[in-house]
Design an enzyme around this catalytic site. Structure first.
Site, mmCIF file in Angstrom:
data_model
loop_
_atom_site.group_PDB
_atom_site.id
_atom_site.type_symbol
_atom_site.label_atom_id
_atom_site.label_comp_id
_atom_site.label_asym_id
_atom_site.label_seq_id
_atom_site.Cartn_x
_atom_site.Cartn_y
_atom_site.Cartn_z
ATOM 1 N N GLY A 22 -97.336 -0.049 -45.046
ATOM 2 C CA GLY A 22 -98.723 0.202 -45.420
ATOM 3 C C GLY A 22 -99.620 0.058 -44.212
ATOM 4 N N ASN A 23 -100.895 -0.158 -44.420
ATOM 5 C CA ASN A 23 -101.821 -0.395 -43.301
ATOM 6 C C ASN A 23 -102.974 -1.254 -43.808
ATOM 7 O OD1 ASN A 23 -104.118 1.454 -44.114
ATOM 8 N ND2 ASN A 23 -102.395 2.893 -44.087
ATOM 9 N N ARG A 24 -103.871 -1.627 -42.883
ATOM 10 C CA ARG A 24 -104.886 -2.638 -43.211
ATOM 11 C C ARG A 24 -106.148 -2.072 -43.859
ATOM 12 N NH1 ARG A 24 -105.471 -4.627 -37.512
ATOM 13 N NH2 ARG A 24 -107.521 -5.249 -38.289
ATOM 14 N N ALA A 89 -106.676 6.035 -45.381
ATOM 15 C CA ALA A 89 -105.835 5.820 -44.199
ATOM 16 C C ALA A 89 -104.412 6.233 -44.580
ATOM 17 C CB ALA A 89 -105.895 4.361 -43.768
#
Ligand code: CTP
Length: 221
Positions: A22-24, A89
């Site tokens: 995933g990402n932030r 994102a």
């Protein structure tokens, strides 16, 4: 009033039954944009990824987890909207395969092969109508932000792109610049909250969208 489609939040690309890449992204930017648009009375659909903040009340909400699920939602909803703001994102790399079940430490070393994910904006831009407005986000190191954002605007065939320094991720405030297809570079007042930035952005995008529509009207026989 433009019918607005907004994407927000990260994607989760599964590695096995419990793990993902995933990402932030917090999703707060897209959340603020969709909330402000709905407050203005724009018919708004928010495609929202896996975030912890509750979904806003005003817009119609559809949820996604993976980039493929987001792609399917975009394919379904984009034709009935006039403007897309792609604040999600989206993963740039996804695991080549998903392991069935749960990987165990006892299996020893694990090598993950990642392959580039499809570029959703570029694919949508190929089938866009001339009266539709497409807006992307570019999150880059502050040093080469303007050049890289301008290159993305061109490469993805967008009407505008929001250039954001990397520090914007997870931050409450925004210091962003809006670059447009005709070469304008409009700096937002510094230190706006995400809701205040959303209002500033929609004011500018409404003007850009009116320009797109009137040039389309002029080209009609
Ligand atoms: N985006 C997309 N599909 C992807 C990745 C990104 O549609 N697979 C969209 C994002 O939502 C954003 C814009 O493209 O609006 C720019 O995303 P970014 O990750 O900065 O651009 P990339 O095309 O991935 O460029 P690079 O990897 O060269 O930074």
């Amino acid at each position: 009033m433009p019918r607005l489609l907004v994407t927000a939040g990260p994607t989760r690309e599964p590695i096995d039954a419990v793990r993902f890449i995933g990402n932030r992204s917090s999703g707060r930017m897209g959340h603020a944009i969709a909330t402000e648009a709905a407050r203005r009375g724009w018919p708004t659909t928010l495609l929202l990824g896996p975030v912890t903040t509750p979904a806003p009340d005003g817009p119609r909400i559809e949820r996604f987890q993976t980039g493929t699920e987001l792609q399917d939602l975009l394919t379904h909803h984009w034709p009935s909207h006039d403007m897309l703001i792609m604040a999600a994102a989206v993963a740039d790399f996804v695991p080549e395969s998903r392991h069935a079940g749960k990987l165990s430490r006892r299996d020893g070393d694990l090598v993950l092969t990642l392959k580039p994910a499809p570029d959703l904006l570029t694919a949508l831009a190929k089938s866009r109508r001339p009266d539709q407005t497409m807006v992307g986000f570019a999150l880059e190191e502050a040093a080469d932000l303007p050049e890289r954002a301008a290159a993305k605007l061109q490469r993805k065939n967008l009407d505008a792109i929001v250039a954001n320094p990397l520090a914007a991720m997870e931050a409450p405030d925004v210091d962003a610049t809006l670059l447009t297809r005709d070469g304008a570079c409009i700096e937002a007042p510094p230190g706006l909250s995400k809701p205040a930035f959303a209002a500033w952005l929609l004011d500018h995008l409404a003007t850009i969208h009116d320009g797109t529509r009137s040039s389309t009207d002029r080209s009609l026989p």
